[in-house]
Design a protein around this motif. Structure first.
Motif, PDB file in Angstrom:
ATOM      1  N   ARG A 181      29.925 -30.376  28.564  1.00  0.00           N
ATOM      2  CA  ARG A 181      28.782 -29.671  27.988  1.00  0.00           C
ATOM      3  C   ARG A 181      28.848 -29.713  26.464  1.00  0.00           C
ATOM      4  O   ARG A 181      27.829 -29.913  25.795  1.00  0.00           O
ATOM      5  CB  ARG A 181      28.762 -28.231  28.476  1.00  0.00           C
ATOM      6  N   LEU A 182      30.023 -29.558  25.893  1.00  0.00           N
ATOM      7  CA  LEU A 182      30.188 -29.620  24.440  1.00  0.00           C
ATOM      8  C   LEU A 182      29.857 -31.017  23.919  1.00  0.00           C
ATOM      9  O   LEU A 182      29.191 -31.157  22.892  1.00  0.00           O
ATOM     10  CB  LEU A 182      31.618 -29.232  24.040  1.00  0.00           C
ATOM     11  N   GLU A 183      30.302 -32.047  24.635  1.00  0.00           N
ATOM     12  CA  GLU A 183      29.981 -33.422  24.227  1.00  0.00           C
ATOM     13  C   GLU A 183      28.479 -33.672  24.278  1.00  0.00           C
ATOM     14  O   GLU A 183      27.930 -34.339  23.405  1.00  0.00           O
ATOM     15  CB  GLU A 183      30.720 -34.424  25.106  1.00  0.00           C
ATOM     16  N   GLY A 184      27.814 -33.158  25.284  1.00  0.00           N
ATOM     17  CA  GLY A 184      26.362 -33.297  25.367  1.00  0.00           C
ATOM     18  C   GLY A 184      25.667 -32.595  24.213  1.00  0.00           C
ATOM     19  O   GLY A 184      24.718 -33.124  23.619  1.00  0.00           O
ATOM     20  N   PHE A 185      26.138 -31.412  23.865  1.00  0.00           N
ATOM     21  CA  PHE A 185      25.560 -30.678  22.736  1.00  0.00           C
ATOM     22  C   PHE A 185      25.772 -31.432  21.430  1.00  0.00           C
ATOM     23  O   PHE A 185      24.856 -31.542  20.615  1.00  0.00           O
ATOM     24  CB  PHE A 185      26.175 -29.276  22.650  1.00  0.00           C
ATOM     25  N   VAL A 186      26.971 -31.972  21.233  1.00  0.00           N
ATOM     26  CA  VAL A 186      27.255 -32.726  20.003  1.00  0.00           C
ATOM     27  C   VAL A 186      26.400 -33.982  19.942  1.00  0.00           C
ATOM     28  O   VAL A 186      25.874 -34.341  18.885  1.00  0.00           O
ATOM     29  CB  VAL A 186      28.761 -33.062  19.913  1.00  0.00           C
ATOM     30  N   PHE A 187      26.214 -34.657  21.076  1.00  0.00           N
ATOM     31  CA  PHE A 187      25.357 -35.840  21.101  1.00  0.00           C
ATOM     32  C   PHE A 187      23.927 -35.489  20.707  1.00  0.00           C
ATOM     33  O   PHE A 187      23.304 -36.178  19.892  1.00  0.00           O
ATOM     34  CB  PHE A 187      25.362 -36.481  22.491  1.00  0.00           C
ATOM     35  N   LEU A 188      23.382 -34.425  21.278  1.00  0.00           N
ATOM     36  CA  LEU A 188      22.017 -34.025  20.939  1.00  0.00           C
ATOM     37  C   LEU A 188      21.905 -33.623  19.475  1.00  0.00           C
ATOM     38  O   LEU A 188      20.910 -33.944  18.814  1.00  0.00           O
ATOM     39  CB  LEU A 188      21.569 -32.876  21.841  1.00  0.00           C
ATOM     40  N   LEU A 189      22.903 -32.945  18.968  1.00  0.00           N
ATOM     41  CA  LEU A 189      22.911 -32.554  17.563  1.00  0.00           C
ATOM     42  C   LEU A 189      22.889 -33.783  16.668  1.00  0.00           C
ATOM     43  O   LEU A 189      22.107 -33.861  15.719  1.00  0.00           O
ATOM     44  CB  LEU A 189      24.153 -31.704  17.264  1.00  0.00           C
ATOM     45  N   LEU A 190      23.725 -34.760  16.978  1.00  0.00           N
ATOM     46  CA  LEU A 190      23.750 -35.989  16.180  1.00  0.00           C
ATOM     47  C   LEU A 190      22.453 -36.783  16.330  1.00  0.00           C
ATOM     48  O   LEU A 190      21.880 -37.239  15.349  1.00  0.00           O
ATOM     49  CB  LEU A 190      24.930 -36.872  16.606  1.00  0.00           C
ATOM     50  N   ALA A 191      21.989 -36.941  17.561  1.00  0.00           N
ATOM     51  CA  ALA A 191      20.849 -37.814  17.823  1.00  0.00           C
ATOM     52  C   ALA A 191      19.547 -37.273  17.260  1.00  0.00           C
ATOM     53  O   ALA A 191      18.710 -38.040  16.787  1.00  0.00           O
ATOM     54  CB  ALA A 191      20.712 -38.036  19.330  1.00  0.00           C
ATOM     55  N   PHE A 192      19.346 -35.962  17.281  1.00  0.00           N
ATOM     56  CA  PHE A 192      18.039 -35.422  16.921  1.00  0.00           C
ATOM     57  C   PHE A 192      18.031 -34.626  15.623  1.00  0.00           C
ATOM     58  O   PHE A 192      16.945 -34.299  15.133  1.00  0.00           O
ATOM     59  CB  PHE A 192      17.502 -34.550  18.050  1.00  0.00           C
ATOM     60  N   LEU A 193      19.167 -34.313  15.053  1.00  0.00           N
ATOM     61  CA  LEU A 193      19.168 -33.557  13.802  1.00  0.00           C
ATOM     62  C   LEU A 193      19.845 -34.296  12.656  1.00  0.00           C
ATOM     63  O   LEU A 193      19.276 -34.415  11.576  1.00  0.00           O
ATOM     64  CB  LEU A 193      19.859 -32.199  13.997  1.00  0.00           C
TER      65      LEU A 193
END
Length: 53
Positions: A11-23
């Motif tokens: 779940r943390l890796e998914g959150f970090v991916f979304l943070l990097l990809a969209f922000l």
């Protein structure tokens, strides 16, 4: 215990991916493009426009 730690990490890796990809990466991309535009603008300011005079 180990299964819960794996789910939390996933779940943390998914959150970090979304943070990097969209922000973060869009801001970096805009910064690089606008920085290059500024460099070209300053170059033309000192050397004049391209092409024959």
């Amino acid at each position: 215990m180990l299964a819960k730690a794996g789910a939390t990490r996933r779940r943390l890796e998914g959150f970090v991916f979304l943070l990097l990809a969209f922000l973060i990466w869009p801001f970096i991309a805009v910064g690089v493009v606008s920085g290059w535009g500024f460099v070209v603008w300053m170059y033309y300011l000192f050397t004049g426009p391209p092409g024959p005079v």
